[in-house]
Design an enzyme around this catalytic site. Structure first.
Site, mmCIF file in Angstrom:
data_model
loop_
_atom_site.group_PDB
_atom_site.id
_atom_site.type_symbol
_atom_site.label_atom_id
_atom_site.label_comp_id
_atom_site.label_asym_id
_atom_site.label_seq_id
_atom_site.Cartn_x
_atom_site.Cartn_y
_atom_site.Cartn_z
ATOM 1 N N GLU A 172 11.594 16.001 -46.921
ATOM 2 C CA GLU A 172 12.315 14.885 -46.971
ATOM 3 C C GLU A 172 13.732 15.582 -47.685
ATOM 4 O OE1 GLU A 172 10.885 11.541 -49.238
ATOM 5 O OE2 GLU A 172 9.057 11.528 -47.787
ATOM 6 N N ASN A 216 8.538 18.548 -42.987
ATOM 7 C CA ASN A 216 8.184 17.091 -43.041
ATOM 8 C C ASN A 216 9.323 16.271 -43.538
ATOM 9 O OD1 ASN A 216 5.754 15.498 -42.688
ATOM 10 N ND2 ASN A 216 5.745 15.149 -44.841
ATOM 11 N N HIS A 255 6.503 6.173 -40.685
ATOM 12 C CA HIS A 255 6.048 5.143 -41.720
ATOM 13 C C HIS A 255 7.029 3.834 -40.951
ATOM 14 C CE1 HIS A 255 4.097 7.001 -44.860
ATOM 15 N NE2 HIS A 255 5.141 8.068 -44.999
ATOM 16 N N GLU A 285 1.913 10.687 -41.474
ATOM 17 C CA GLU A 285 1.817 9.834 -42.450
ATOM 18 C C GLU A 285 1.913 8.570 -41.781
ATOM 19 O OE1 GLU A 285 4.219 10.088 -45.840
ATOM 20 O OE2 GLU A 285 4.397 12.550 -46.002
ATOM 21 N N ASP A 287 1.879 5.005 -40.640
ATOM 22 C CA ASP A 287 1.499 3.432 -41.096
ATOM 23 C C ASP A 287 2.389 2.431 -40.574
ATOM 24 O OD1 ASP A 287 3.508 3.685 -43.072
ATOM 25 O OD2 ASP A 287 2.003 3.866 -44.636
#
Ligand code: G3I
Length: 389
Positions: A172, A216, A255, A285, A287
């Protein structure tokens, strides 16, 4: 196969079967001996047919609950410590290390024939207080900070050398603006400059030349209508490669939120674009959150969202399966009971493939169906080096 591993696998298959059957928490008997093979309908077995690793973030606390441990072991072939490898956790006091949580997860993964995504070495969040306080009050200079980061990466990566498949080295660093860029105000770039990214990859590579090293980030896989942040991620990793930095992959966090638009076609194109640089790609990740009645039960408040949530999971997985360089697909927690979402996004939840009672949801069955079909036609995954057993 040793006896210990065999018994954990048995627990995994049986527990998953119980959960899929909707019978709630697995009893001690159900975790016992009747299944000494893996469930061929599990996500991990189905994904294995194309070589895709299917993973979940988890924690040692979750694994103390037998029904949860059974699902992690039975359904997934890849594990990410959700918090246990972050600097705040591994070095809470300067020079005093706590590897206990990370070690437990590494041991669990080894016992269950799973690979590990190490997460994460250089991030502006979850830094130890001694570090941020020292930088804030000037007792840690920028040059000392650089040495501390070098030492942190070397210590952690060396400690797990040979055991980690992927490391999320830098996490990030990019802004959410259009155009997107390395955020000059975030902790690491602000203190050490943009060059810290290439340095971090070099230091990690020196400590474990066998691990695959990833950049990432979120919103770099079709979420952003302009694709500005994906463009910035592409430019960043291409620049690192041009400098000879040992970058091996891009992690697309994934996400999603059903209230925002998202393009699965764009995700696939973004995966292909990173792969065109010779990189591997991981969905790291995944979701899909939506509006829910409350944080405890997490029942979606509209039938449209009930449809959209599994649809977006399925479309993400299909985009991953379409590109052989996409080597893994990890969900950020497999049960709504453990998800980070309700604590951060008020009024939202239902973000994972299992509900709060560990029953598989439509998203689970959509992914299972996609993986079953993929076994008949999706390309086999590109080869990657894997850690020694
Ligand atoms: O361990 C303490 C506990 O002792 C204390 O009682 C409790 C009170 O709030 O906090 C606990 O720590 C929490 C920790 O998770 C472990 O549960 C922290 O408050 C909480 O902030 C922390 O949240 C983590 C978050 O990163 C921090 O930014 C989430 O679990 C974790 O899933 C999340 O993961 C990130 C990825 O690393 C990077 N990408 C985004 C993703 C979601 O934010």
């Amino acid at each position: 196969m040793d006896v210990r591993r065999r018994s954990v696998l048995a627990a995994g298959a049986a527990g998953a079967a119980v959960a899929i059957g909707g019978a709630g928490t697995a009893s001690a008997a159900a975790l016992g001996a009747q299944h000494d093979h893996r469930d061929p309908d599990s996500l991990r077995e189905l994904a294995g047919k194309t070589g895709l690793r299917i993973g979940t973030a988890t924690s040692p606390q979750a694994l103390t609950i037998p029904a949860r441990a059974a699902i992690v072991a039975g359904q997934f072939s890849l594990v990410t410590p959700g918090n246990e490898m972050k600097w705040q956790v591994v070095e809470p006091t300067q020079g005093v290390f706590d590897w206990s949580g990370a070690d437990q997860l590494v041991a669990f993964a080894k016992a269950n024939d799973q690979l590990i995504r190490g997460h994460t070495l250089v991030w502006h969040n979850q830094l130890p207080t001694w570090l941020t306080t020292g930088v804030g009050d000037g007792t840690i200079s920028d040059s000392q900070l650089r040495d501390l980061l070098h030492q942190h990466i070397t210590t952690e990566v060396s400690r797990f050398r040979g055991k980690i498949w992927h490391w999320d080295v830098c996490n990030e660093f990019l802004t959410d603006s259009n155009p997107s860029m390395i955020d000059p105000n975030r902790f690491w770039a602000a203190h050490l400059g943009e060059g810290v990214i290439a340095d971090a990859f070099r230091w990690a590579h020196e400590a474990d030349p066998g691990a695959l090293l990833f950049y990432n980030d979120y919103n770099i896989g079709g979420e952003d209508g302009s694709n500005a942040k994906a463009d910035a991620a592409f430019t960043l990793v291409r620049g690192l490669l041009d400098q000879g930095a040992p970058v091996h992959g891009v992690g697309i966090q994934g996400h999603l939120d059903t209230q925002f638009g998202w393009s699965p076609q764009r995700l696939q194109q973004d995966i292909e674009r990173y792969a065109s640089l010779g990189l591997k790609v991981a969905i790291t990740e995944a979701d899909v959150r939506t509006f829910v009645n409350n944080a405890t039960d997490q029942v979606p408040t509209s039938s449209l969202e009930l449809f959209a949530q599994p649809y977006e999971f399925s479309e993400m997985l299909k985009a991953a399966l379409a590109v052989p360089e996409c080597v893994s697909f990890t969900v950020w927690g497999f049960t709504d009971a453990d998800s980070w979402v309700p604590g951060v996004f008020t009024g939202e939840g239902y973000a994972t493939p299992y509900d709060v009672n560990l029953n598989p949801k439509p998203a689970y069955f959509a992914m299972q169906s996609d993986l079953r079909l993929a076994a008949f036609g999706a390309p086999k995954r590109a080869h990657t080096r894997t850690p020694h057993p």
